[in-house]
Each structure stands twice: as C-alpha cells, then as structure tokens.
Design a protein around this motif. Structure first.
Motif, PDB file in Angstrom:
ATOM      1  N   LYS A 103       0.828  -1.208   0.000  1.00 45.71           N
ATOM      2  CA  LYS A 103       0.000   0.000   0.000  1.00 45.71           C
ATOM      3  C   LYS A 103       0.865   1.261   0.000  1.00 45.71           C
ATOM      4  CE  LYS A 103      -3.707   2.314   2.583  1.00 45.71           C
ATOM      5  NZ  LYS A 103      -4.596   2.237   3.770  1.00 45.71           N
ATOM      6  N   GLN A 104       1.908   1.270   0.808  1.00 48.10           N
ATOM      7  CA  GLN A 104       2.788   2.431   0.880  1.00 48.10           C
ATOM      8  C   GLN A 104       3.524   2.646  -0.446  1.00 48.10           C
ATOM      9  OE1 GLN A 104       5.064   1.227   4.329  1.00 48.10           O
ATOM     10  NE2 GLN A 104       3.975   2.666   5.668  1.00 48.10           N
TER      11      GLN A 104
ATOM     12  N   ILE B  72       4.332   5.771  -5.702  1.00 48.06           N
ATOM     13  CA  ILE B  72       4.362   5.934  -7.154  1.00 48.06           C
ATOM     14  C   ILE B  72       3.177   6.752  -7.659  1.00 48.06           C
ATOM     15  CG2 ILE B  72       5.749   3.869  -7.500  1.00 48.06           C
ATOM     16  CD1 ILE B  72       3.306   2.336  -8.308  1.00 48.06           C
ATOM     17  N   LYS B  73       2.106   6.825  -6.860  1.00 50.21           N
ATOM     18  CA  LYS B  73       0.965   7.665  -7.229  1.00 50.21           C
ATOM     19  C   LYS B  73       1.259   9.139  -6.960  1.00 50.21           C
ATOM     20  CE  LYS B  73      -3.987   8.363  -6.427  1.00 50.21           C
ATOM     21  NZ  LYS B  73      -5.192   7.893  -5.676  1.00 50.21           N
ATOM     22  N   ILE B  74       1.842   9.428  -5.809  1.00 51.63           N
ATOM     23  CA  ILE B  74       2.138  10.815  -5.437  1.00 51.63           C
ATOM     24  C   ILE B  74       3.276  11.375  -6.283  1.00 51.63           C
ATOM     25  CG2 ILE B  74       2.956  12.325  -3.574  1.00 51.63           C
ATOM     26  CD1 ILE B  74       1.602  10.454  -1.598  1.00 51.63           C
ATOM     27  N   PHE B  75       4.247  10.513  -6.631  1.00 49.64           N
ATOM     28  CA  PHE B  75       5.447  10.967  -7.341  1.00 49.64           C
ATOM     29  C   PHE B  75       5.602  10.224  -8.675  1.00 49.64           C
ATOM     30  CE2 PHE B  75       6.296  11.031  -2.706  1.00 49.64           C
ATOM     31  CZ  PHE B  75       6.360  12.413  -2.514  1.00 49.64           C
TER      32      PHE B  75
ATOM     33  N   LYS C 115       6.664  11.092 -11.495  1.00 51.81           N
ATOM     34  CA  LYS C 115       7.822  11.434 -12.317  1.00 51.81           C
ATOM     35  C   LYS C 115       9.144  10.985 -11.711  1.00 51.81           C
ATOM     36  CE  LYS C 115       5.662  15.378 -14.616  1.00 51.81           C
ATOM     37  NZ  LYS C 115       5.781  16.827 -14.942  1.00 51.81           N
ATOM     38  N   LYS C 116       9.092  10.389 -10.521  1.00 51.20           N
ATOM     39  CA  LYS C 116      10.314   9.916  -9.878  1.00 51.20           C
ATOM     40  C   LYS C 116      10.576   8.445 -10.228  1.00 51.20           C
ATOM     41  CE  LYS C 116      10.097  12.990  -5.820  1.00 51.20           C
ATOM     42  NZ  LYS C 116      11.202  13.874  -6.216  1.00 51.20           N
ATOM     43  N   SER C 117      11.843   8.051 -10.126  1.00 51.26           N
ATOM     44  CA  SER C 117      12.228   6.654 -10.278  1.00 51.26           C
ATOM     45  C   SER C 117      12.420   6.044  -8.896  1.00 51.26           C
ATOM     46  CB  SER C 117      13.533   6.534 -11.072  1.00 51.26           C
ATOM     47  OG  SER C 117      13.366   7.016 -12.380  1.00 51.26           O
ATOM     48  N   PHE C 118      12.010   4.785  -8.740  1.00 52.01           N
ATOM     49  CA  PHE C 118      12.157   4.087  -7.463  1.00 52.01           C
ATOM     50  C   PHE C 118      12.932   2.787  -7.658  1.00 52.01           C
ATOM     51  CE2 PHE C 118       8.572   6.862  -6.687  1.00 52.01           C
ATOM     52  CZ  PHE C 118       8.800   7.315  -5.390  1.00 52.01           C
ATOM     53  N   ILE C 119      13.943   2.614  -6.820  1.00 53.51           N
ATOM     54  CA  ILE C 119      14.714   1.366  -6.786  1.00 53.51           C
ATOM     55  C   ILE C 119      14.512   0.775  -5.394  1.00 53.51           C
ATOM     56  CG2 ILE C 119      16.982   0.291  -6.963  1.00 53.51           C
ATOM     57  CD1 ILE C 119      17.862   2.724  -8.650  1.00 53.51           C
ATOM     58  N   VAL C 120      13.938  -0.422  -5.332  1.00 51.54           N
ATOM     59  CA  VAL C 120      13.666  -1.063  -4.043  1.00 51.54           C
ATOM     60  C   VAL C 120      14.495  -2.343  -3.942  1.00 51.54           C
ATOM     61  CG1 VAL C 120      11.924  -2.050  -2.522  1.00 51.54           C
ATOM     62  CG2 VAL C 120      11.333  -0.109  -3.988  1.00 51.54           C
ATOM     63  N   VAL C 121      15.319  -2.409  -2.917  1.00 55.93           N
ATOM     64  CA  VAL C 121      16.176  -3.570  -2.666  1.00 55.93           C
ATOM     65  C   VAL C 121      15.466  -4.500  -1.687  1.00 55.93           C
ATOM     66  CG1 VAL C 121      18.441  -4.309  -1.813  1.00 55.93           C
ATOM     67  CG2 VAL C 121      18.216  -2.117  -3.034  1.00 55.93           C
ATOM     68  N   SER C 122      15.579  -5.814  -1.926  1.00 58.91           N
ATOM     69  CA  SER C 122      14.922  -6.767  -1.014  1.00 58.91           C
ATOM     70  C   SER C 122      15.742  -8.037  -0.860  1.00 58.91           C
ATOM     71  CB  SER C 122      13.518  -7.113  -1.523  1.00 58.91           C
ATOM     72  OG  SER C 122      13.580  -7.781  -2.767  1.00 58.91           O
ATOM     73  N   TRP C 123      15.450  -8.761   0.205  1.00 62.89           N
ATOM     74  CA  TRP C 123      16.102 -10.051   0.453  1.00 62.89           C
ATOM     75  C   TRP C 123      15.463 -11.122  -0.429  1.00 62.89           C
ATOM     76  CZ3 TRP C 123      15.226  -9.809   6.486  1.00 62.89           C
ATOM     77  CH2 TRP C 123      15.910  -8.708   6.992  1.00 62.89           C
TER      78      TRP C 123
END
Length: 207
Positions: free
Chosen positions: A131-132, A137-140, A142-150
């Motif tokens: 949800k977060q 990605i809805k609020i921003f 035009k930004k790029s997001f990189i999410v690191v995970s295990w």
C-alpha cells in the motif's frame, strides 16, 4: 479515466535516460520514471550494483538521488562501497539517509527540487508495504524508485517485496556479484558487478 487512440498513442514521446555501452546492453533505454526491484541474498552485491547505477545516472544526466539506507545505515560497509565507486564524482547529487518513518520519507520527497531517483534499501528492513509503495508511485509519478529486497530461491522473500517486483519495469536478481536483469526496456544481458578473479569491482563489464 483517460482514453487515447492508436495514432495519439504512437505520437506520444517519453523521457528516457539514454544509457550507453554495457548499461544499455543490460537495462535498455530506461524511462526517467522507471521502477526497479533488486533482490538477492546477503553479501551478493545488491548495494554495489545500486551504487554503480546511481553514479552512472547522476554523473551523465545531471540528476539527483536519495539513498534511504534503512538496513546498513551510515555504516563502514556502505562507506566502502562509496569509496570503491569514487562517488565523490557526484558529490552534491547523491544523499545517503538513515532512519526515519514513512511519513518523513514522504515529507522529504515533497520538498522543492527533491531527488528524482529514490532508493529504498531494503524493503525488508524498512517494512515498506504494498500500500505504501503504491502511494509513493501515485504521489510521485515522475520519480524513479529502486527497491532492494532479500531473496529466497531467487525471488523476493516476503509478499510485499514480491508485489513490488511485479509492479517494477526492471527486475534484477543479484548473486555472487553478477546481476541478472529482466527489463521491459530491452537489454537483459548479465551484468558483472565485481570480477572476483582479480578481486576488483568493475565498471559496466558484462559476463
């Protein structure tokens, strides 16, 4: 709701990072609001890959990045990755942030002239929810997001991280300092992060 026809769609243009060489071969011609999931086991090279990538983008395209280091914090290991990749070349363009709540993250990203590239390392440690992430990605848009995970069995370990991977246009599995990308923008060649033969990190070398 918004509908457009085929002609209008084909006439649309998109802002891209015009990558070259090995970066292009691995990740393609990526949009400036790309979403990337980077997953792998501990010590495999996830942070090293992300540091290399944001240096490439910030140096060549004069953009800015915020690296939210929830897992490592301001640690010696992260400092070493910064030193290995000569991040002083992008001094003033990359900020490393530790701690903070989701609301504080939102507040920072809403600031005027805030960073265009946002790294969350890691989803597991920050407990970023599906949800977060959708909210981000809805609020921003035009930004790029990189999410690191295990990782577990070459896939993100928990459901939220798997959801984020599904929503990402670039999915990267990292193991033994090699990155295996699946990108909607093309490329998809294996990317060598670190050449263990001479124990030296490499810049953009392909396997």
């Amino acid at each position: 709701m918004k509908a457009i026809g085929i002609t209008q769609f084909l006439e649309k243009s998109f802002d891209v990072y015009e990558l070259e060489g090995e970066w292009l071969d691995s990740f393609g011609q990526i949009e400036k609001n790309f979403k990337m999931s980077v997953t792998g086991e501990s010590g495999g090279g996830k942070t090293e890959l992300v540091v290399k990538l944001i240096k490439e983008l910030c140096l060549k395209f004069k953009t800015k990045a915020d690296y939210f280091s929830y897992e490592q914090g301001h640690s010696k290991s992260l400092q070493s990755a910064i030193q290995r990749n000569n991040m002083e070349d992008v001094k003033g363009k990359v900020m490393f942030i530790t701690g903070g709540t989701f609301d504080e993250l939102l507040t920072r990203l809403k600031r005027r002239a805030s960073a265009k590239i946002v790294i969350i390392d890691s989803q597991d440690y920050s407990e970023l929810s599906t949800k977060q992430y959708k909210e981000l990605i809805k609020i921003f848009p035009k930004k790029s997001f990189i999410v690191v995970s295990w990782a577990k069995n070459e896939k993100p370990k928990n459901q939220a991280a798997r959801d984020i991977e599904y929503m990402s246009c670039i999915k990267v599995f990292v193991k033994d300092y090699k990155a295996y990308p699946r990108s909607r923008f093309g490329g998809n060649k294996t990317f060598v992060i670190w050449d263990k033969k001479d124990n030296t990190p490499v810049q953009g070398k392909l396997f």
